[in-house]
Design a protein around this motif. Structure first.
Motif: not given
Lengths: 505, 146
Positions: A374-401
Motif C-alpha cells: 500500500w502506498l499513501v500520498f499526502d496531496l494537501s500541498g498540491i495547488t494544481i486544480t486542473e490535472i493533465d497527467r499524474v506519474r508515479l515513480k518507483l524504484f525496484q531493486y529486486a525482481v523475479s519472474g
C-alpha cells in the motif's frame, strides 16, 4: 462507367440460323456498324429484339466482346432477356435495336433526388457515382455529391461547412481547442495528433551546459497530421489565444531555475485540399516560449528536466506504520488470494508485490505466497486544480519472474492492519506495468487521474498487486518458484516512491 | 411527383370489369408479377385498352395482382379481359434530364427564381456562379463560397 448505347436505323436480319444456346449472332456486314460501338468498354451494351410475327426474344449485345473483324464479325449476345425465352431462329429473322427498361431506369429523374437530415459521409451508400443528395437538416441545408460509386464518400458542393469546436489533447502536457469543419476533421481524417517539427521533444532530459542560444530547443512548430482517405477540402481555425503553457526548469534537487511561458502564434485559419490516401501536416503555428526574466550567458546544469506545465510532487510520505506490505501463504491458491486477512505485515523500508508457488521452508509443502503493498500520498500541498497527467515513480531493486503490477484505489486509513488485506476496489489506475529492475515511471490513466483529482487537499491510498495471478485470479503454474514478485524502495530508501502531478494552477 | 419505374414486357389482362370511378382493380392471377415493385415515392404509367377505348393510368401501388391507380382525365369503364400494359409516354420522356439543358440566369436566383424542379441547377452568366435549388425559390451557391 459502362453505359447503354443506342443507334438509329438499327435494323437487320440473321445471316445464319441460331440455336437456343448460341451467343454469337451474324448479320450482314453492311448493317453491322449500327449494332456496334468501336469505343465500347467492358459492360457497354445495346438491347435488341429478335422476332417473327408471333414470338420475340430480347437479347443484350455485349459491345466490348463483339467481333469487329469483317471476315469473322459477330455480335456477342446474352440471350432470353427481359422475361423472354431463348428460341431457335432461322436465317433471315428480323433483329432490331430497342429501348429497354434499364435505359429508362438509368436516366435521371428530378424526383429521384434523395433528401436526408444528417451528414451522409460514412453513412449513406450512393446509388451511383455523382449522385447529389440534399441534407435539409442536421447542420443547415447543404448539397452533397458522391465521389465513389459504392462507398459512402460525399463532398460538400453547396451550403456552409458545419463548424464546431474540437478538443485536442496535444500529448505534450497541455490542451488546446481548435475549431474545425467536422465533416473534414472527422471522419475525413484519422490519426490526428500534434508533434514538434524541430525533432526535439518538448518533454525530455537535457544534460550539459545550456546556452542562451539553446533556447531554440523550446521553439516548437505545432501542426496537425491528417490522413486523408477521401478527397475533400478542409478549413481548420484556431482560436486567437490557443494556449498559454508554462515551462519550468528544475534542477536535480527540485529547485526552480526558471519559468518560461508559451503562446501559440501564427496565422489563423487554413483551407487545404485533401487527396485520397495522402497524409498532410498542417502547420498551425509556432509555440513560442518566452522567459519571464533575463536569460543570458550560460548556466551549468546537469540532468535538467523540463516540463510543459506545472509539476508538483507528493512524495516521501511513507513512514513506519503508515503504509507497507502484507503477505499471505496457503497451499490453495484461492484460499490464499481471498484470505480475510494477512498472515503478517512489514512496515519497514521495502514494499513487495507478487505471487509465487514454491517451498518457503524446507520440508514443508509448497505454498502460494501473495504479497501486496500500500502506498499513501499526502496531496494537501498540491495547488494544481486542473490535472493533465499524474506519474508515479518507483524504484525496484529486486525482481523475479515476468509478472506485472497493477494499482487500485484503497480506502485504508491510518493505521493499516492485516484486516486491510482485501482493501482495494475500483478500476485499475494504470496499464499493468511489467516489474523490471530500476526506475519505473507509471503514468496513471484517466481513472487514476480522477482519483487524484478527487482527493486533492487530502491523502490518497493506492494498493499495488501482482497482475497475472493476484489480480487476474489465475494460479501460476508448477514447478517451484513459478510466479513473479518485485521489491520496491519504501520511504527510507532513496529514491522513495513519488507521485508527480502535472497540470494548471 | 414521384419517380417512374420501368419493366420490360409488363402486360396483363383485367380480371373483372371496372367502372369509371374505380381506383383499384385486379389483373388475372400472376400478371401482377410482370410489373415493377414500387415503394413510397415511386410509380409507373400504364395504358388500359379495350377495342377502340384506351385510358392512361398512373399506378401508385401494387400488391401482387391488385393495382391502385390514378385514373386518366376522362376515365372509362372496361370489361374483364381488357389489356393493361406499362408504357413510356411523352410526359415521362420530358422528365429526363438532358445534357446542356440548365437554365442560364443573369441574377443570383436565391429568393426570387422559382425552380422548375427540386434540385435544379442554374448558371449565373454574369458572375459565373452555379446555384442549386433547395425548394421553391431557395437556392444554394455551389462550390466554395466567399
Amino acid at each position: 462507367m459502362p453505359v447503354i448505347n443506342f443507334n438509329n436505323r438499327g435494323v437487320s436480319h440473321l445471316q445464319l440460323a441460331i440455336g437456343v444456346s448460341s451467343t454469337e449472332i451474324k448479320i450482314p456486314w453492311a448493317d453491322f456498324s449500327q449494332f456496334i460501338n468501336p469505343q465500347a468498354i467492358d459492360g457497354d451494351t445495346m438491347w435488341a429484339v429478335l422476332r417473327d410475327p408471333i414470338v420475340r426474344e430480347i437479347v443484350k449485345i455485349d459491345l466490348a466482346n463483339s467481333n469487329l473483324n469483317e471476315a469473322t464479325a459477330f455480335l456477342k449476345v446474352e440471350r432470353a432477356q427481359g422475361g423472354t425465352t431463348a428460341q431457335m431462329w432461322p436465317a433471315g429473322t428480323l433483329i432490331f435495336l430497342t429501348t429497354h427498361a434499364d435505359h429508362y431506369e438509368s436516366l435521371f429523374q428530378p424526383d429521384g433526388t434523395r433528401q436526408i437530415d444528417f451528414n451522409p459521409n460514412g453513412v449513406v451508400s450512393p446509388l451511383y457515382r455523382g449522385e447529389k443528395i440534399l441534407q435539409y437538416a442536421g447542420c443547415g441545408v447543404r448539397w452533397w455529391m458522391s465521389f465513389d460509386a459504392v462507398n459512402p464518400y460525399w463532398q460538400l458542393i453547396a451550403g456552409e461547412p458545419c463548424v464546431d469546436e474540437e478538443y485536442i489533447d496535444t500529448g505534450f502536457g497541455f490542451k488546446v481547442w481548435i475549431v474545425a469543419e467536422l465533416e473534414c476533421f472527422r471522419p475525413y481524417f484519422d490519426d490526428t495528433h500534434w508533434e514538434p517539427l524541430d525533432g526535439n521533444p518538448t518533454n525530455g532530459v537535457f544534460t550539459g551546459t545550456l546556452w542562451e542560444s539553446d533556447f531554440n530547443l523550446f521553439l516548437e512548430d505545432i501542426g496537425i497530421w491528417a490522413s486523408g482517405y477521401r478527397p475533400s477540402f478542409c478549413t481548420i481555425y484556431r482560436p486567437e489565444e490557443t494556449l498559454t503553457a508554462l515551462l519550468r526548469l528544475y534542477d536535480t534537487n527540485g529547485g526552480l531555475l526558471n519559468q518560461i511561458s508559451s503562446k501559440l502564434i501564427g496565422p489563423d485559419g487554413f483551407t487545404f485540399e485533401v487527396n485520397d490516401g495522402d497524409d498532410y501536416f498542417v502547420d498551425l503555428g509556432r509555440l513560442l516560449m518566452t522567459s519571464n526574466g533575463p536569460i543570458s550567458g550560460k548556466t551549468q546544469m546537469s540532468n535538467l528536466e523540463f516540463y510543459d506545465c506545472v509539476k508538483q510532487t507528493a512524495g516521501n510520505p511513507f513512514t513506519t506504520g503508515y503504509g507497507g506490505q502484507m503477505e499471505v501463504r496457503d497451499p490453495d491458491f484461492n484460499t490464499a488470494r481471498t484470505a480475510p486477512s494477512c498472515d503478517g505485515f512489514d512496515w519497514e523500508s521495502r514494499l513487495q508485490v507478487g505471487c509465487q508457488y514454491r517451498w518457503w521452508v524446507g520440508g514443508d509443502p509448497k505454498q502460494y505466497g501473495f504479497n501486496r503493498s500500500w502506498l499513501v500520498f499526502d496531496l494537501s500541498g498540491i495547488t494544481i486544480t486542473e490535472i493533465d497527467r499524474v506519474r508515479l515513480k518507483l524504484f525496484q531493486y529486486a525482481v523475479s519472474g515476468g509478472s506485472s503490477m497493477v494499482l487500485q484505489e484503497s480506502s485504508a486509513t491510518f493505521p493499516i492492519t492485516c484486516s486491510d488485506w482485501n482493501n482495494f476496489s475500483g478500476p485499475i489506475l494504470a496499464d499493468p506495468e511489467p516489474m523490471i529492475n530500476g526506475n519505473q515511471e507509471i503514468y496513471l490513466n484517466q481513472d487514476g487521474i480522477d482519483l487524484i483529482a478527487a482527493n486533492l487537499g487530502g491523502e490518497v491510498w493506492i494498493c499495488m498487486r501482482e497482475f497475472e495471478a493476484d489480480y487476474s485470479g489465475i494460479a501460476p503454474p508448477y514447478p517451484p518458484d513459478a510466479g513473479g514478485w518485485a521489491s520496491y524502495n519504501g520511504n527510507q530508501w532513496v529514491p522513495p516512491p513519488t507521485l508527480e502531478v502535472f497540470g494548471e494552477i | 411527383m414521384a419517380v417512374f419505374k420501368f419493366e420490360n414486357n409488363a402486360k396483363g389482362n383485367l380480371e373483372n370489369a371496372i367502372g369509371a370511378g374505380d381506383s383499384s382493380f385486379s389483373l388475372e392471377a400472376g400478371d401482377g408479377s410482370l410489373f415493377p415493385s414500387i415503394s413510397a415515392g415511386e410509380q409507373f404509367k400504364c395504358v388500359m385498352i379495350e377495342g377502340s377505348k384506351s385510358e392512361w393510368m398512373i399506378v401508385t401501388d401494387r400488391a401482387g395482382d391488385v393495382f391502385t391507380v390514378t385514373r386518366g382525365a376522362s376515365p372509362l369503364s372496361f370489361g374483364a379481359g381488357a389489356s393493361f400494359e406499362l408504357r413510356m409516354d411523352v410526359d415521362i420522356l420530358n422528365l429526363f434530364f438532358q445534357k446542356g439543358s440548365n437554365r442560364i440566369v443573369t441574377t443570383d436566383p436565391d429568393g426570387s427564381l422559382a425552380a422548375d424542379y427540386f434540385g435544379e441547377e442554374v448558371y449565373n452568366s454574369i458572375n459565373g456562379r452555379w446555384w442549386k435549388n433547395v425548394s421553391g425559390t431557395t437556392w444554394l451557391q455551389m462550390g466554395i463560397t466567399d
